[in-house]
Design a protein around this motif. Structure first.
Motif, PDB file in Angstrom:
ATOM      1  N   GLN A  69      33.068  56.045  34.598  1.00  0.00           N
ATOM      2  CA  GLN A  69      31.857  55.630  34.026  1.00  0.00           C
ATOM      3  C   GLN A  69      31.869  54.053  33.517  1.00  0.00           C
ATOM      4  OE1 GLN A  69      30.212  58.283  30.938  1.00  0.00           O
ATOM      5  NE2 GLN A  69      28.839  56.756  30.433  1.00  0.00           N
ATOM      6  N   GLY A  70      33.193  53.739  33.119  1.00  0.00           N
ATOM      7  CA  GLY A  70      33.182  52.307  32.258  1.00  0.00           C
ATOM      8  C   GLY A  70      33.782  51.411  33.445  1.00  0.00           C
ATOM      9  N   LEU A  71      33.831  51.736  34.717  1.00  0.00           N
ATOM     10  CA  LEU A  71      34.286  50.712  35.843  1.00  0.00           C
ATOM     11  C   LEU A  71      33.399  49.984  36.120  1.00  0.00           C
ATOM     12  CD1 LEU A  71      36.842  50.045  37.678  1.00  0.00           C
ATOM     13  CD2 LEU A  71      35.827  51.818  39.443  1.00  0.00           C
ATOM     14  N   GLU A  72      33.327  48.862  35.995  1.00  0.00           N
ATOM     15  CA  GLU A  72      32.076  47.872  36.316  1.00  0.00           C
ATOM     16  C   GLU A  72      32.437  47.382  37.921  1.00  0.00           C
ATOM     17  OE1 GLU A  72      30.291  43.837  34.710  1.00  0.00           O
ATOM     18  OE2 GLU A  72      31.921  44.915  33.446  1.00  0.00           O
ATOM     19  N   VAL A  73      31.601  47.373  38.788  1.00  0.00           N
ATOM     20  CA  VAL A  73      31.652  46.820  39.973  1.00  0.00           C
ATOM     21  C   VAL A  73      30.755  45.489  40.165  1.00  0.00           C
ATOM     22  CG1 VAL A  73      31.454  47.123  42.553  1.00  0.00           C
ATOM     23  CG2 VAL A  73      31.969  49.064  41.030  1.00  0.00           C
ATOM     24  N   THR A  74      31.205  44.473  40.256  1.00  0.00           N
ATOM     25  CA  THR A  74      30.412  43.239  40.244  1.00  0.00           C
ATOM     26  C   THR A  74      30.420  42.345  41.482  1.00  0.00           C
ATOM     27  OG1 THR A  74      30.082  41.410  38.482  1.00  0.00           O
ATOM     28  CG2 THR A  74      32.142  41.881  38.851  1.00  0.00           C
ATOM     29  N   THR A  75      29.702  41.302  41.564  1.00  0.00           N
ATOM     30  CA  THR A  75      29.924  40.293  42.760  1.00  0.00           C
ATOM     31  C   THR A  75      31.102  39.725  42.865  1.00  0.00           C
ATOM     32  OG1 THR A  75      27.387  40.138  42.257  1.00  0.00           O
ATOM     33  CG2 THR A  75      28.431  38.662  43.746  1.00  0.00           C
ATOM     34  N   GLY A  76      31.826  39.644  43.867  1.00  0.00           N
ATOM     35  CA  GLY A  76      32.835  38.758  43.878  1.00  0.00           C
ATOM     36  C   GLY A  76      34.121  39.773  44.290  1.00  0.00           C
ATOM     37  N   LYS A  77      35.220  39.121  44.181  1.00  0.00           N
ATOM     38  CA  LYS A  77      36.524  39.762  44.772  1.00  0.00           C
ATOM     39  C   LYS A  77      37.292  40.456  43.534  1.00  0.00           C
ATOM     40  CE  LYS A  77      39.104  38.360  48.235  1.00  0.00           C
ATOM     41  NZ  LYS A  77      39.926  37.233  48.693  1.00  0.00           N
ATOM     42  N   THR A  78      38.128  41.485  43.663  1.00  0.00           N
ATOM     43  CA  THR A  78      38.900  42.252  42.741  1.00  0.00           C
ATOM     44  C   THR A  78      40.071  41.196  42.288  1.00  0.00           C
ATOM     45  OG1 THR A  78      38.251  44.447  43.808  1.00  0.00           O
ATOM     46  CG2 THR A  78      39.969  44.076  42.395  1.00  0.00           C
ATOM     47  N   PHE A  79      40.338  41.522  41.353  1.00  0.00           N
ATOM     48  CA  PHE A  79      41.644  40.642  40.917  1.00  0.00           C
ATOM     49  C   PHE A  79      42.623  40.814  41.765  1.00  0.00           C
ATOM     50  CE2 PHE A  79      45.618  41.437  38.286  1.00  0.00           C
ATOM     51  CZ  PHE A  79      46.087  39.971  38.172  1.00  0.00           C
ATOM     52  N   HIS A  80      43.482  39.885  42.258  1.00  0.00           N
ATOM     53  CA  HIS A  80      44.602  40.032  43.206  1.00  0.00           C
ATOM     54  C   HIS A  80      45.761  39.238  42.595  1.00  0.00           C
ATOM     55  CE1 HIS A  80      47.068  40.050  46.984  1.00  0.00           C
ATOM     56  NE2 HIS A  80      46.980  38.837  46.893  1.00  0.00           N
ATOM     57  N   TRP A  81      46.995  40.008  42.741  1.00  0.00           N
ATOM     58  CA  TRP A  81      48.489  39.618  42.459  1.00  0.00           C
ATOM     59  C   TRP A  81      49.573  39.758  43.581  1.00  0.00           C
ATOM     60  CZ3 TRP A  81      53.178  41.889  41.263  1.00  0.00           C
ATOM     61  CH2 TRP A  81      54.361  40.972  40.834  1.00  0.00           C
ATOM     62  N   GLU A  82      50.210  38.768  43.894  1.00  0.00           N
ATOM     63  CA  GLU A  82      51.112  38.888  44.857  1.00  0.00           C
ATOM     64  C   GLU A  82      52.502  38.451  44.564  1.00  0.00           C
ATOM     65  OE1 GLU A  82      50.033  37.131  48.542  1.00  0.00           O
ATOM     66  OE2 GLU A  82      52.458  37.381  49.675  1.00  0.00           O
ATOM     67  N   GLY A  83      53.434  39.371  44.212  1.00  0.00           N
ATOM     68  CA  GLY A  83      54.950  39.106  43.858  1.00  0.00           C
ATOM     69  C   GLY A  83      55.805  39.536  44.699  1.00  0.00           C
ATOM     70  N   ARG A  84      56.942  38.948  44.587  1.00  0.00           N
ATOM     71  CA  ARG A  84      58.287  39.259  45.403  1.00  0.00           C
ATOM     72  C   ARG A  84      59.470  39.471  44.338  1.00  0.00           C
ATOM     73  NH1 ARG A  84      59.314  34.661  48.516  1.00  0.00           N
ATOM     74  NH2 ARG A  84      58.237  35.757  50.395  1.00  0.00           N
ATOM     75  N   TYR A  85      60.072  40.864  44.624  1.00  0.00           N
ATOM     76  CA  TYR A  85      61.069  41.291  43.657  1.00  0.00           C
ATOM     77  C   TYR A  85      62.372  40.754  44.441  1.00  0.00           C
ATOM     78  CZ  TYR A  85      57.921  43.813  40.861  1.00  0.00           C
ATOM     79  OH  TYR A  85      56.685  44.042  40.004  1.00  0.00           O
ATOM     80  N   ALA A  86      63.291  40.420  43.369  1.00  0.00           N
ATOM     81  CA  ALA A  86      64.632  40.044  43.867  1.00  0.00           C
ATOM     82  C   ALA A  86      65.221  41.593  44.259  1.00  0.00           C
ATOM     83  CB  ALA A  86      65.634  39.705  42.805  1.00  0.00           C
ATOM     84  N   ASP A  87      66.216  41.605  45.169  1.00  0.00           N
ATOM     85  CA  ASP A  87      66.794  42.991  45.811  1.00  0.00           C
ATOM     86  C   ASP A  87      67.291  43.802  44.738  1.00  0.00           C
ATOM     87  OD1 ASP A  87      66.221  42.640  48.360  1.00  0.00           O
ATOM     88  OD2 ASP A  87      68.001  41.951  49.092  1.00  0.00           O
ATOM     89  N   ASP A  88      67.969  43.219  43.544  1.00  0.00           N
ATOM     90  CA  ASP A  88      68.256  44.027  42.575  1.00  0.00           C
ATOM     91  C   ASP A  88      67.339  44.084  41.471  1.00  0.00           C
ATOM     92  OD1 ASP A  88      68.166  41.737  41.635  1.00  0.00           O
ATOM     93  OD2 ASP A  88      70.529  41.246  41.117  1.00  0.00           O
ATOM     94  N   PHE A  89      66.096  43.807  41.681  1.00  0.00           N
ATOM     95  CA  PHE A  89      64.965  43.932  40.679  1.00  0.00           C
ATOM     96  C   PHE A  89      65.168  43.069  39.389  1.00  0.00           C
ATOM     97  CE2 PHE A  89      64.392  47.959  43.178  1.00  0.00           C
ATOM     98  CZ  PHE A  89      63.500  47.382  43.811  1.00  0.00           C
ATOM     99  N   SER A  90      66.253  42.365  39.385  1.00  0.00           N
ATOM    100  CA  SER A  90      66.734  41.506  38.040  1.00  0.00           C
ATOM    101  C   SER A  90      65.567  40.391  37.959  1.00  0.00           C
ATOM    102  CB  SER A  90      67.936  40.981  38.336  1.00  0.00           C
ATOM    103  OG  SER A  90      68.026  40.116  39.322  1.00  0.00           O
ATOM    104  N   SER A  91      64.764  40.054  38.709  1.00  0.00           N
ATOM    105  CA  SER A  91      63.647  39.125  38.848  1.00  0.00           C
ATOM    106  C   SER A  91      62.605  39.196  39.553  1.00  0.00           C
ATOM    107  CB  SER A  91      64.515  37.534  38.850  1.00  0.00           C
ATOM    108  OG  SER A  91      64.940  37.651  40.180  1.00  0.00           O
TER     109      SER A  91
END
Lengths: 301, 301
Positions: A69-91
């Motif tokens: 009920q508290g999820l608001e749908v509004t004009t525009g695009k949803t927040f987007h994040w793109e990231g790449r992890y190091a193979d050992d997940f240290s960064s």
């Protein structure tokens, strides 16, 4: 069983893990917090998405017992994040952050949520976390998370927020940064003086430390032989922890220690899948089994 | 109570900690291992020093119940190490390493030590650790430590050694390096396949993981509000652990878990002082109190 309210970001992520690219992955602090919380309790979600947000994802949240009920749908695009992890997940490296509809987000707490006692303020701009508290009718237990970016750029807002929360959940580097002290024991105590009577310092694969008014508690994380994707582990920790407390209705020292363990259990499931895939495929028995596994992991006679 | 034998380096260190220079500090893997072991058990020491080694230090070791019959005094100067720690102890820089009499060290195990059942092979050239085992009459419990330098330069010797030890004690980065695997759970299992039926991965302030033939054990380290000098923590861990086992004469799974905790207790005292100063000033009650403190630290109901 009580309800818990979760506010925070909701996003569509692109993740690069182990040289594989995953697009269209549901993410954000509120998403992980809500799904982890839903393993234990009924969850009310406050957040914003764009018109591109898939209906089937909303249905998936509903299926997990999340009230949207508290999820608001509004004009525009949803927040987007793109990231790449190091193979050992240290960064990890952030490749793109597009705030989109999150840029103008003003959380609106539906009338039906305002008396909810258990509140998770997921990582989001601190003044928005405050605005949620302003709309609530004196919740008894508020957990807040934050991040290095707000400590740097919004310290004053964050300090105002801290005066109004019961538990601050924060990772070790951010605890040092916010407290301006390197030693973690000192940092935890400094943060308690800033407002929250309880501080939980997350140490990733090394577990977590709980500071309250009794002796320190050190919770081990389960050593995992496979990590698929660490995204959302901290949010799942906070959501799982609060979900357990809402379920039991207790917030004393013993319950808190157990809740921290349930938080690490939720986080351990989270990282076993890409995005939310494992977190939405966990049974009550899986949770109990893993809780007992942690007990055996640290037990000595 | 059984005796334990400790072999390793003995040095005179110069330490730079918190912008203060400490000269003439007794150090070396055997020194810390022996003093930590002496908190629990009688200790036999095998090592070499030069003619510059102070008589009063030898007396100090004797006073702590360390048998110094195996301490060889030879022509030349004692091994010397000089290092500087970052203020937050996240790194250290080696300023000088002078092997001196350690360069030609050939450990000689006195006749009286050869039947000793509990043996700690402190960090030293792997072929010297092997030569000690060659002189022993089938010890029942051998713990070995090593370091990144030998993994790089003496892997074959190290692999031969591992086939003959019961417990490998190694820090997390070195475990990954030696096993050639990043995931710590996998690394521990790979190292077990190289010989030792038990592997203990030390994670510094994050505690230690014990791999044996039962379920994994995760031991918390005590979060300390003051660290004076981390030198010797790992050696104190191994020495304290073995000392406890020698004292009790048990090496079953439950005893091992307790021994790991006693190891972390010994290490926690070690780092509270510069060099050996705190380690030589610990009472049986201090040890018991801290063991119980660890129990409370990790307990949940």
């Amino acid at each position: 069983m009580s309800e818990m309210l979760v506010v925070g970001s909701i996003g569509i992520d692109t993740l690069h893990v182990h040289n594989k690219k995953h697009e269209g992955v549901l993410g954000g602090s509120a998403t992980y917090g809500a799904l982890a919380g839903s393993l234990f309790s009924k969850v009310q979600l406050v957040g914003v998405v764009g018109q591109d947000f898939p209906d089937e994802v909303v249905q998936k949240l509903r299926d997990r017992g999340v009230d949207v009920q508290g999820l608001e749908v509004t004009t525009g695009k949803t927040f987007h994040w793109e990231g790449r992890y190091a193979d050992d997940f240290s960064s990890r490296e952030t490749l793109a952050t597009e705030l989109n509809v999150l840029a103008d987000f003003q959380p609106k707490v539906p009338e039906a949520y305002r008396k909810t006692q258990y509140v998770m303020l997921g990582n989001i701009m601190p003044h928005l976390q405050i605005s949620v508290l302003d709309q609530m009718e004196g919740p008894s237990f508020v957990i807040a998370d934050t991040m290095n970016f707000w400590i740097d750029s919004k310290r004053e807002d964050l300090e105002r927020l801290l005066e109004r929360v019961h538990v601050l959940v924060i990772n070790d580097e951010e605890a040092r940064q916010l407290a301006r002290v390197h030693n973690l024991v000192h940092a935890g105590r400094v943060l308690q003086k800033m407002g929250p009577s309880m501080v939980i310092v997350k140490k990733g694969e090394h577990g977590a430390l709980l500071f309250d008014n009794e002796e320190l508690f050190s919770a081990a994380a389960l050593p995992l032989d496979h990590v698929a994707d660490p995204t959302g582990a901290g949010d799942s920790f906070a959501g799982g922890m609060l979900g357990y407390l809402a379920q039991t209705g207790e917030t004393n020292h013993d319950a808190l220690r157990r809740a921290v363990i349930y938080g690490t259990v939720a986080a351990s499931f989270c990282v076993e899948g890409v995005g939310i895939e494992r977190l939405t495929d966990v049974s009550a028995k899986d949770i109990d089994d893993r809780f007992e596994q942690v007990r055996r992991l640290v037990h000595f006679s």
